[in-house]
Scaffold this motif. Structure first.
Motif, PDB file in Angstrom:
ATOM      1  N   VAL A 172       0.859  -1.181   0.000  1.00  0.00           N
ATOM      2  CA  VAL A 172       0.000   0.000   0.000  1.00  0.00           C
ATOM      3  C   VAL A 172       0.894   1.229   0.000  1.00  0.00           C
ATOM      4  O   VAL A 172       1.734   1.399   0.891  1.00  0.00           O
ATOM      5  CB  VAL A 172      -0.952   0.042   1.200  1.00  0.00           C
ATOM      6  N   THR A 173       0.731   2.062  -1.016  1.00  0.00           N
ATOM      7  CA  THR A 173       1.485   3.309  -1.120  1.00  0.00           C
ATOM      8  C   THR A 173       0.572   4.474  -0.766  1.00  0.00           C
ATOM      9  O   THR A 173      -0.484   4.643  -1.384  1.00  0.00           O
ATOM     10  CB  THR A 173       2.036   3.498  -2.539  1.00  0.00           C
ATOM     11  N   VAL A 174       0.965   5.252   0.217  1.00  0.00           N
ATOM     12  CA  VAL A 174       0.273   6.503   0.527  1.00  0.00           C
ATOM     13  C   VAL A 174       1.002   7.602  -0.226  1.00  0.00           C
ATOM     14  O   VAL A 174       2.123   7.966   0.113  1.00  0.00           O
ATOM     15  CB  VAL A 174       0.264   6.786   2.039  1.00  0.00           C
ATOM     16  N   SER A 175       0.353   8.109  -1.268  1.00  0.00           N
ATOM     17  CA  SER A 175       1.017   9.057  -2.163  1.00  0.00           C
ATOM     18  C   SER A 175       0.065  10.204  -2.500  1.00  0.00           C
ATOM     19  O   SER A 175      -0.686  10.131  -3.465  1.00  0.00           O
ATOM     20  CB  SER A 175       1.467   8.347  -3.442  1.00  0.00           C
ATOM     21  N   ALA A 176       0.090  11.214  -1.639  1.00  0.00           N
ATOM     22  CA  ALA A 176       1.094  11.441  -0.605  1.00  0.00           C
ATOM     23  C   ALA A 176       0.391  11.829   0.689  1.00  0.00           C
ATOM     24  O   ALA A 176      -0.737  12.327   0.678  1.00  0.00           O
ATOM     25  CB  ALA A 176       2.049  12.548  -1.024  1.00  0.00           C
ATOM     26  N   VAL A 177       1.108  11.621   1.803  1.00  0.00           N
ATOM     27  CA  VAL A 177       0.675  12.173   3.069  1.00  0.00           C
ATOM     28  C   VAL A 177       1.120  13.636   3.120  1.00  0.00           C
ATOM     29  O   VAL A 177       2.216  13.975   2.665  1.00  0.00           O
ATOM     30  CB  VAL A 177       1.261  11.373   4.243  1.00  0.00           C
TER      31      VAL A 177
END
Length: 323
Positions: free
Chosen positions: A74-79
């Motif tokens: 899972v990539t958080v893009s972006a915080v």
């Protein structure tokens, strides 16, 4: 084998809480289905106070995805880094890293919407300094050792499992972002295809004596939807893509660089532009891309249509990409 991504931002203009709940649960079911069939990444993001219900809590969503899956990253893009308390964010990422076995990828940006900063009482003019503090604090916190923080000594536990720390990239489209990443020895994630900024980042690595790498979008980046009849799908669902494209464009000034920034004002313009694409399975498999980003619930897309797109991608595009 290309990188395959399923993107969720849970946009749903005018949705009731019950409708949003059903949409969130459907996204988790989609993530589990994609994981079982070999999709490599689920991507999510963060925005606040949006009328169309854009997801504000990417790490909560990431945790739910990890609970429903076994392999997918899972990539958080972006915080939006400066909007978060550094110590609490260090804890949350550490717990998610342990929970997932190292499947979380965090891209830390500073955002570009002053109204989001106003909502949380954070000074937009100080966002660069706040981002510096956040990144430095995360790296210190994840050692598990005591360290000085805002005039006191603190310690963050538990330590994450990933060594030397959970994957953390610095996002942005400015030289300041590139310098920040190089100074801290963190990988750099330009928000668009910017070779000149990659070169600048590498020059700063040499200057600071640090090591890092670049994960940059391709020159041609598209958000994909798969349908048996693209003409019919554009006619029925093009408004959902246009809603998202216009919302995103309305937030960005002329200085913001993005791989998926659209200037379209109509469905016809959006289709011709190519940022959003509806393709048959055969057309999709034939693109020859290094990464495929499927966006099954774009702009309030009906859940049943999102499922059709995802199933076509997994059942007919993925096998062709593996051949």
């Amino acid at each position: 084998m290309p990188v395959t991504v399923v993107r969720f931002n849970l946009v749903a203009p005018g949705a009731s809480p019950a409708e949003l709940g059903a949409r969130y649960r459907a996204a988790l079911e989609m993530a589990a289905y994609a994981d079982d069939r070999g999709v490599t990444t689920v991507q999510t993001e963060e925005h606040h106070g949006a009328e169309n219900n854009w997801l504000p809590s990417p790490f909560v969503f990431a945790g739910a995805v990890f609970g429903a899956t076994r392999r997918v990253a899972v990539t958080v893009s972006a915080v939006i880094g400066p909007l978060h308390d550094p110590l609490r964010l260090a804890e949350e990422i550490a717990v998610l890293d342990l929970l997932s076995g190292g499947r979380l990828v965090t891209v830390a940006g500073i955002g570009y919407r002053p109204e989001e900063y106003e909502q949380f009482g954070v000074d937009f003019a100080r966002r660069g300094k706040l981002q510096d503090e956040l990144l430095q604090t995360l790296l210190r916190a994840w050692t598990g050792e005591p360290f000085p923080y805002r005039g006191r000594t603190v310690r963050v536990t538990p330590r994450p499992g990933t060594e030397p720390h959970p994957l953390l990239l610095v996002g942005g489209s400015s030289r300041a972002a590139a310098r920040r990443a190089a100074r801290l020895g963190l990988p750099f994630f330009p928000s668009a295809h910017l070779p000149e900024l990659e070169a600048y980042y590498k020059e700063r690595l040499a200057e600071y004596g640090t090591e890092g790498w670049v994960m940059m979008p391709a020159a041609e980046t598209a958000l994909l939807h798969v349908a048996e009849d693209p003409d019919r799908a554009w006619a029925r669902y093009g408004r959902h893509f246009l809603h998202e494209a216009r919302t995103y464009a309305s937030w960005q000034s002329g200085t913001v660089r993005s791989a998926v920034k659209s200037t379209a004002t109509s469905v016809a313009e959006l289709r011709a532009e190519g940022v959003y694409r509806i393709l048959t399975p055969e057309q999709c498999a034939g693109l020859g891309l290094d990464s495929y980003v499927l966006h099954p619930l774009a702009g309030g897309m009906p859940v049943e249509e999102g499922w059709r797109s995802l199933q076509l991608f997994c059942e007919r595009v993925l096998p062709a990409l593996e051949d």
